[in-house]
Motif scaffolding. Structure first.
Motif, PDB file in Angstrom:
ATOM      1  N   GLY B 126      29.669 -77.580  18.707  1.00 37.07           N
ATOM      2  CA  GLY B 126      29.210 -78.367  17.551  1.00 37.07           C
ATOM      3  C   GLY B 126      27.698 -78.296  17.400  1.00 37.07           C
ATOM      4  O   GLY B 126      27.181 -78.031  16.312  1.00 37.07           O
ATOM      5  N   GLY B 127      26.980 -78.525  18.507  1.00 40.87           N
ATOM      6  CA  GLY B 127      25.525 -78.461  18.450  1.00 40.87           C
ATOM      7  C   GLY B 127      25.049 -77.057  18.104  1.00 40.87           C
ATOM      8  O   GLY B 127      24.112 -76.884  17.325  1.00 40.87           O
ATOM      9  N   GLY B 128      25.736 -76.056  18.670  1.00 35.77           N
ATOM     10  CA  GLY B 128      25.350 -74.673  18.412  1.00 35.77           C
ATOM     11  C   GLY B 128      25.514 -74.312  16.943  1.00 35.77           C
ATOM     12  O   GLY B 128      24.672 -73.627  16.363  1.00 35.77           O
ATOM     13  N   LEU B 129      26.588 -74.824  16.359  1.00 34.86           N
ATOM     14  CA  LEU B 129      26.843 -74.575  14.939  1.00 34.86           C
ATOM     15  C   LEU B 129      25.714 -75.155  14.092  1.00 34.86           C
ATOM     16  O   LEU B 129      25.193 -74.517  13.179  1.00 34.86           O
ATOM     17  CB  LEU B 129      28.170 -75.233  14.566  1.00 34.86           C
ATOM     18  N   TRP B 130      25.315 -76.386  14.438  1.00 34.46           N
ATOM     19  CA  TRP B 130      24.252 -77.064  13.680  1.00 34.46           C
ATOM     20  C   TRP B 130      22.927 -76.311  13.841  1.00 34.46           C
ATOM     21  O   TRP B 130      22.161 -76.160  12.880  1.00 34.46           O
ATOM     22  CB  TRP B 130      24.128 -78.508  14.162  1.00 34.46           C
ATOM     23  N   GLY B 131      22.677 -75.833  15.068  1.00 34.53           N
ATOM     24  CA  GLY B 131      21.465 -75.054  15.303  1.00 34.53           C
ATOM     25  C   GLY B 131      21.486 -73.748  14.522  1.00 34.53           C
ATOM     26  O   GLY B 131      20.477 -73.338  13.952  1.00 34.53           O
ATOM     27  N   SER B 132      22.663 -73.108  14.467  1.00 35.02           N
ATOM     28  CA  SER B 132      22.755 -71.840  13.732  1.00 35.02           C
ATOM     29  C   SER B 132      22.508 -72.041  12.245  1.00 35.02           C
ATOM     30  O   SER B 132      22.000 -71.141  11.580  1.00 35.02           O
ATOM     31  CB  SER B 132      24.124 -71.205  13.896  1.00 35.02           C
ATOM     32  N   CYS B 133      22.905 -73.248  11.727  1.00 36.59           N
ATOM     33  CA  CYS B 133      22.683 -73.508  10.298  1.00 36.59           C
ATOM     34  C   CYS B 133      21.191 -73.366   9.984  1.00 36.59           C
ATOM     35  O   CYS B 133      20.813 -72.704   9.018  1.00 36.59           O
ATOM     36  CB  CYS B 133      23.131 -74.914   9.923  1.00 36.59           C
ATOM     37  N   ALA B 134      20.340 -74.008  10.813  1.00 31.34           N
ATOM     38  CA  ALA B 134      18.895 -73.914  10.585  1.00 31.34           C
ATOM     39  C   ALA B 134      18.442 -72.464  10.721  1.00 31.34           C
ATOM     40  O   ALA B 134      17.610 -71.988   9.938  1.00 31.34           O
ATOM     41  CB  ALA B 134      18.150 -74.809  11.565  1.00 31.34           C
ATOM     42  N   GLY B 135      19.029 -71.737  11.706  1.00 32.61           N
ATOM     43  CA  GLY B 135      18.670 -70.334  11.899  1.00 32.61           C
ATOM     44  C   GLY B 135      19.059 -69.486  10.695  1.00 32.61           C
ATOM     45  O   GLY B 135      18.301 -68.634  10.254  1.00 32.61           O
ATOM     46  N   LEU B 136      20.261 -69.751  10.146  1.00 35.85           N
ATOM     47  CA  LEU B 136      20.725 -68.985   8.987  1.00 35.85           C
ATOM     48  C   LEU B 136      19.875 -69.274   7.760  1.00 35.85           C
ATOM     49  O   LEU B 136      19.546 -68.371   6.991  1.00 35.85           O
ATOM     50  CB  LEU B 136      22.191 -69.319   8.692  1.00 35.85           C
ATOM     51  N   LEU B 137      19.525 -70.578   7.581  1.00 37.94           N
ATOM     52  CA  LEU B 137      18.677 -70.940   6.443  1.00 37.94           C
ATOM     53  C   LEU B 137      17.365 -70.158   6.509  1.00 37.94           C
ATOM     54  O   LEU B 137      16.826 -69.738   5.493  1.00 37.94           O
ATOM     55  CB  LEU B 137      18.373 -72.436   6.459  1.00 37.94           C
ATOM     56  N   LYS B 138      16.871 -69.957   7.740  1.00 33.40           N
ATOM     57  CA  LYS B 138      15.609 -69.219   7.895  1.00 33.40           C
ATOM     58  C   LYS B 138      15.818 -67.726   7.610  1.00 33.40           C
ATOM     59  O   LYS B 138      15.075 -67.128   6.844  1.00 33.40           O
ATOM     60  CB  LYS B 138      15.065 -69.409   9.307  1.00 33.40           C
ATOM     61  N   ASN B 139      16.870 -67.162   8.213  1.00 36.51           N
ATOM     62  CA  ASN B 139      17.089 -65.722   8.063  1.00 36.51           C
ATOM     63  C   ASN B 139      17.469 -65.337   6.639  1.00 36.51           C
ATOM     64  O   ASN B 139      16.956 -64.381   6.081  1.00 36.51           O
ATOM     65  CB  ASN B 139      18.207 -65.263   8.999  1.00 36.51           C
ATOM     66  N   ARG B 140      18.425 -66.088   6.070  1.00 34.33           N
ATOM     67  CA  ARG B 140      18.961 -65.701   4.775  1.00 34.33           C
ATOM     68  C   ARG B 140      18.137 -66.240   3.621  1.00 34.33           C
ATOM     69  O   ARG B 140      18.007 -65.609   2.585  1.00 34.33           O
ATOM     70  CB  ARG B 140      20.409 -66.197   4.634  1.00 34.33           C
ATOM     71  N   GLY B 141      17.616 -67.481   3.782  1.00 40.12           N
ATOM     72  CA  GLY B 141      16.952 -68.118   2.642  1.00 40.12           C
ATOM     73  C   GLY B 141      15.445 -68.155   2.756  1.00 40.12           C
ATOM     74  O   GLY B 141      14.760 -68.595   1.845  1.00 40.12           O
ATOM     75  N   GLY B 142      14.915 -67.743   3.908  1.00 43.11           N
ATOM     76  CA  GLY B 142      13.471 -67.817   4.086  1.00 43.11           C
ATOM     77  C   GLY B 142      12.966 -69.243   4.150  1.00 43.11           C
ATOM     78  O   GLY B 142      11.809 -69.524   3.852  1.00 43.11           O
TER      79      GLY B 142
END
Lengths: 314, 350
Positions: B126-142
């Motif tokens: 669960g925590g990893g998923l939430w952390g990945s969300c922030a990572g994806l927002l950075k990678n995909r959305g800048g």
């Protein structure tokens, strides 16, 4: 509750006043190339000093001065670490934000939940009688007028004065500053302290006008982060940044209105909701601005080239 | 012999720096207390009394040390990858929610140890998923990870409030004091007189050892370091900075989630709104004070946990606000930044 349009707009102007001041302060700081991440803690600390000084001296003026000086002092410390000593500005900002918040709670705890002075509304004679605009713009307290005035002043200073040009140069091209015989580090330190002063005023605007009083929590927690997000997603232009501040004021106000309309939904949800809503609105605007069309181009802009980067004379 | 001398120099420098930082921070706080008319020694005694003078108090310190150490380990990954993971609070909350989702259903007649293990695995996820969300927002959305993480913190806060006051509310009445307690057999074993589960303590120690190993002695650790130090050069070695950053965010989030799962499973035995209690932000200060190095992290966590546990007594004993512990912690980090900066300046590096 009065929900006519003029009183709704007037309430937004009041709610957003501290945010406008803080966001403009951060815009000035970031335009010079410095990220002051200590905003949230600075606002809480200056709200406390403003309230305590005003209630002990029974002078609102002294309260505002003390809050502004507090903001300036915290920014000065950040400038020493982040500009003069070339340490990470982000790290310094984080450390200071937590230090300031806890310092405020520690020093302010004897004054929590006490009665204190409060800024009275001061309708502008004649202007306040104008239908619609009189209520929206001219029947507020002094700090709200100050937030109105700060917007054109900030734009004029940044884009139409020599000093504003210098400040922007320190953020865009520090080498150019040197070429003109001016030390960009000095410009950055002064810009950070000026921005901090505005942030300090924002704190006092909370504890002496918008949410009068001091307590733990005061109610201004989290606003600093919103101000920081506004500056980035408003792409460092004062006008766009301020537009975002009023949007957040509206979201907060809608939260209060809806809280009464939906008594089955817990009030806490409405208090928390504006924060994620705001951040995700900003993120959505940011994501859509990658596609080039006329509307979204309004929202896109480049950060100052040397933002957050230390400058060392080579 | 030469190595010994240089090791001696190295240790001497590190110790001197540490003493300088502590002297500056504690000196500043003492000065503040003296101007308020409070003797710093009374504060020191009260804090020591509330943290290390009895086993019961110390086991309370350990119960704070566990989540702090786990979150700090997670942050070591993200900092190494050059990312500011501000979303730790949200990741703790999501881990706790994931664990609660399983634990509140009872044991299904299965061995409690199995259910608890599953719940902790879920909390990591669960925590990893939430952390990945922030990572994806950075990678995909800048979107800068600071603001993505912050936004997700607010969302997680809304989510936990909604669950506690809505679908998972207490039988009869929704209350801010949390959900119903889990069934007793699903409480992690805590010996009488202890305030911390030995299994949780071992898990935290093992996590730290694994973090030190992964970051210090594996190819993955080197990849993360390369990404953080120079993403452009990393690309030349066929390292994907985005992918590595995302992995670091997922691991960091997972460890924070694990901390949240442990808080729900062995400290509170239920889900309650302040389950993250600021550990996420405190862990940021820990890692900054450690100057992003691995070795000092457990000791700093212990020091911060002692301050936090000891200061709980301050309002009762001395009528002072317990936020003083935060003041000392913040002052330590600010003076560390000052001292490191001055040292660099002295060496002529800036």
């Amino acid at each position: 509750m009065d929900i006519s349009l003029p009183s709704f707009l007037a309430a937004i102007a009041v709610m957003a006043a501290p945010l406008v001041l803080a966001a403009l302060g951060e815009t000035l700081t970031e335009k010079a190339g410095v990220v002051n991440l200590s905003l949230d803690g600075t606002i809480v600390l200056s709200a406390m000093t403003g309230f305590v000084v005003a209630s002990r001296s029974e002078s609102l003026t002294l309260g505002f001065v003390a809050a502004a000086l507090t903001g300036c002092a915290v920014a000065a410390l950040l400038a020493v670490i982040g500009v003069w000593l070339n340490q990470s500005q982000v790290a310094a900002g984080f450390a200071l934000t937590f230090l300031c918040r806890d310092l405020a709670y520690f020093l302010g705890s004897p004054y929590a939940r006490q009665q204190g002075p409060q800024l009275a509304t001061l309708p502008v004679p004649f202007f306040s009688d104008i239908p619609f605009f009189g209520k929206v713009l001219f029947s507020h307290s002094l700090i709200v007028y100050a937030s109105f005035l700060a917007i054109p002043c900030c734009i004029y200073f940044l884009y139409h004065t020599r000093h504003g040009l210098l400040l922007r140069t320190a953020g865009e091209n520090p080498e150019g500053c040197w070429a003109r015989g001016i030390n960009p580090q000095t410009v950055r330190i002064i810009a950070t302290m000026t921005g901090g002063t505005l942030v300090g005023l924002a704190g006092a605007a909370f504890s002496l006008a918008v949410k009068p009083g001091w307590g733990q929590p005061q109610g201004c927690e989290g606003i600093g982060w919103i101000a920081l997000a506004l500056v980035i997603f408003g792409s460092w232009h004062p006008l766009r940044v301020v537009a975002g501040a009023y949007l957040f004021g509206m979201l907060q106000l809608l939260g209060i209105y809806f809280q009464d309309s939906f008594p089955t939904i817990p009030a806490q949800i409405f208090q928390v909701a504006p924060f994620p809503l705001m951040i995700f609105t900003l993120i959505l605007i940011h994501l859509s601005s990658n596609r080039k069309n006329r509307i979204t181009r309004l929202f896109s802009g480049n950060p100052p080239k040397w933002l957050g980067r230390a400058y060392r004379r080579s | 012999m030469k190595t010994l001398v240089s090791l001696g120099h190295f240790l001497y420098n590190r110790t001197a720096t540490m003493i300088l930082i502590a002297a500056l921070a504690l000196g500043a706080v003492s000065l503040l207390l003296l101007t308020l008319g409070i003797a710093p020694t009374t504060i020191a005694v009260a804090i020591a009394h509330g943290s290390i003078f009895s086993w019961q108090k110390f086991s309370h310190v350990l119960s704070l040390w566990i989540p702090l150490l786990l979150c700090s380990c997670g942050l070591l990954f993200t900092f190494r990858a050059g990312l500011w993971n501000i979303g730790v609070e949200g990741q703790i909350i999501c881990g706790a929610i994931a664990a609660t989702a399983l634990l509140r259903e009872g044991s299904f007649g299965l061995p409690p140890a199995l259910i608890l293990t599953l719940a902790l695995a879920l909390s990591f996820f669960g925590g990893g998923l939430w952390g990945s969300c922030a990572g994806l927002l950075k990678n995909r959305g800048g979107v800068n990870e600071i603001f993505g993480g912050l936004g997700l913190n607010f969302v997680a806060q809304g989510l936990i409030l909604w669950l506690i006051l809505g679908p998972w509310k207490r039988a009869g009445i929704a209350s801010m004091s949390g959900t119903d307690m889990f069934v007793k057999e699903l409480w992690m074993y805590t010996p009488p007189g202890w305030r911390v589960a030995p299994a949780a303590l071992l898990l935290a120690l093992a996590t730290f050892a694994l973090t030190a190993f992964l970051l210090g002695a594996t190819r993955f650790g080197l990849t993360v370091k390369a990404t953080g130090n120079n993403p452009l050069a990393a690309r030349l070695y066929a390292i994907h900075p985005e992918r590595t950053g995302l992995a670091a965010m997922a691991i960091g989030g997972g460890l924070a989630g694990l901390a949240g799962g442990l808080q729900a499973a062995c400290v509170y035995h239920r889900l309650l709104p302040p389950i993250s209690s600021g550990y996420g932000y405190l862990a940021l200060l820990v890692v900054m004070l450690a100057n992003y190095r691995i070795a000092p992290v457990p000791a700093i966590c212990l020091f911060f946990a002692c301050l936090a546990a000891g200061s709980i007594q301050l309002p009762i004993v001395l009528q002072l606000d317990s936020a003083l512990s935060g003041v000392i912690q913040g002052a330590c980090v600010v003076s560390a930044l000052l001292v490191h900066g001055l040292q660099k300046r002295h060496k002529g590096e800036n």
